[in-house]
Design an enzyme around this catalytic site. Sequence first.
Site, PDB file in Angstrom:
ATOM      1  N   LYS A 235       0.824  -1.207   0.000  1.00  0.00           N
ATOM      2  CA  LYS A 235       0.000   0.000   0.000  1.00  0.00           C
ATOM      3  C   LYS A 235       0.858   1.257   0.000  1.00  0.00           C
ATOM      4  O   LYS A 235       0.602   2.210  -0.753  1.00  0.00           O
ATOM      5  CB  LYS A 235      -0.920  -0.015   1.233  1.00  0.00           C
ATOM      6  CG  LYS A 235      -1.728   1.247   1.438  1.00  0.00           C
ATOM      7  CD  LYS A 235      -2.704   1.493   0.306  1.00  0.00           C
ATOM      8  CE  LYS A 235      -3.611   2.675   0.613  1.00  0.00           C
ATOM      9  NZ  LYS A 235      -4.497   2.999  -0.511  1.00  0.00           N
ATOM     10  N   CYS A 289      -3.644  10.575   1.242  1.00  0.00           N
ATOM     11  CA  CYS A 289      -2.734   9.441   1.056  1.00  0.00           C
ATOM     12  C   CYS A 289      -1.321   9.853   0.653  1.00  0.00           C
ATOM     13  O   CYS A 289      -0.396   9.798   1.459  1.00  0.00           O
ATOM     14  CB  CYS A 289      -3.319   8.493   0.000  1.00  0.00           C
ATOM     15  SG  CYS A 289      -4.956   7.840   0.404  1.00  0.00           S
TER      16      CYS A 289
END
Length: 479
Positions: A235, A289
């Site tokens: 991720k 993010c």
Amino acid sequence: MSRERPGLYGSDRSPDEQRRALRAGEVPVAVYGLGKMGLPLAAVYARATGNVTGVDISEDVVRGVNDGECHVAKEPGLPELVAEQTERGALRATTDSVDAAEGAAIHVIIVPTPLTDDREPDLAAFEAVLDSIARGLAPGDLVVVECTVPPGTSTDLVVPYLADRSGLSAGEFGVAFCPERTSSGRALRDITESHPKIVGGVDAESTRVAALVYGEITANEVIPVGDATTAEAVKLFEGVYRDVNIALANELARLRDDLGIDVTEAIDAANTQPYCDIHAPGPGVGGHCIPWYPYFITSRVDAETPLLLTAREVNDSMPAFTADKLRDELAAAGREIRGATVAVLGVTYRPGVAETRATPAAGVIDRLNDLGATVLAVDPMLPDEVVASFGATPVSLADLPTRALDAAVVVTPHEEFDGIDWAAFDDLVVVDGRGTLGDIGHRVYEIGGGPRSGASETESELEAEVAVEADSAHGGPGR
């Protein structure tokens, strides 16, 4: 624990029997966090399993979900799916996280994990969820972490934390990391089909069960990796790849005037080679993010990471560079930015998304204010009070033509801006941060592309000379 539930971890039933039980609603699921990523995930789980309890700290969110309402805006198909699943009793919501944990055999965590002011991952909300899960954890349960966490969190934090507080031994319950790979505006498609699902457990059984569960959630491939830490790194690696790549594009864009070429054209041509995939330059990188992921890595390693940190510095410098470029363009037109009225178009970090986390618009507005401009801002996604909180005067799209603008900066190209009547403005100077304007009959400078209209080649050469002089006077762009 004395309670018994049909958990999948360590089950002696066949995989087919476990899948049938999951689809039949015999394996209750709790999803902790019903935000812009959590609600779509809970709704998809409900459709696949028929037995989901969503948990959120907001009473308004919980009340809305139980009424079949969707609080997440501009998410195609989600309002209908939430209404459908609540109506059939497959999805319900609560603020009582302990009660939800006591009734669930699969626990899915998808809560925010922001950074502190010291750029350390803030796991307070995450640990609060772990506390609740521990109070309801039973042998055979599976805990799935979807939210972004530093590498090693599942093994070094989740397992010992749950074991210590639940009274169970590690190995009586499963833990897996299955990263959320979802973007706002396409959440349902991303969850169910757009990308392969990565799963990695703290042991082989955790990985097996997570793969089985997500095989029922997605129509795409499920890819098991070696362990939970590897899945956590996947991720983060996705995010830092994009951050570094965008930084490369932004650094190349800053060379546009020195090279005298259209850098975006060169990037597009270079990308026709299959081994080249340079991203697009712009006024900065925002969101929940990409700007934060490098620090999730650097906070957990001793090794130096100069590339990750340099990429952050480059991308963090772009908002000021964008504002300084407007200063230079006004100077090239014989005008001063001090006292000029400038409209910033777009305050959210992405088009069509009502989110402002780490938005480049904040830095653009700050720099324009420092340069003495009168700053207006337009964003159809946000209420006036949010726009004003960034230090700009909020203006509606309808009211924009009535303002005596000297200049504009496109930061976030919402589709609503496509209808702007640029002919309504006189002698405007525009910096296009995203390359979406083309020829609008005004002097336009595109980040990476250079002059797009309103300036001849001779004027462009003059612009470059003025820009160099302005940079020298102001310490260089972005500094």
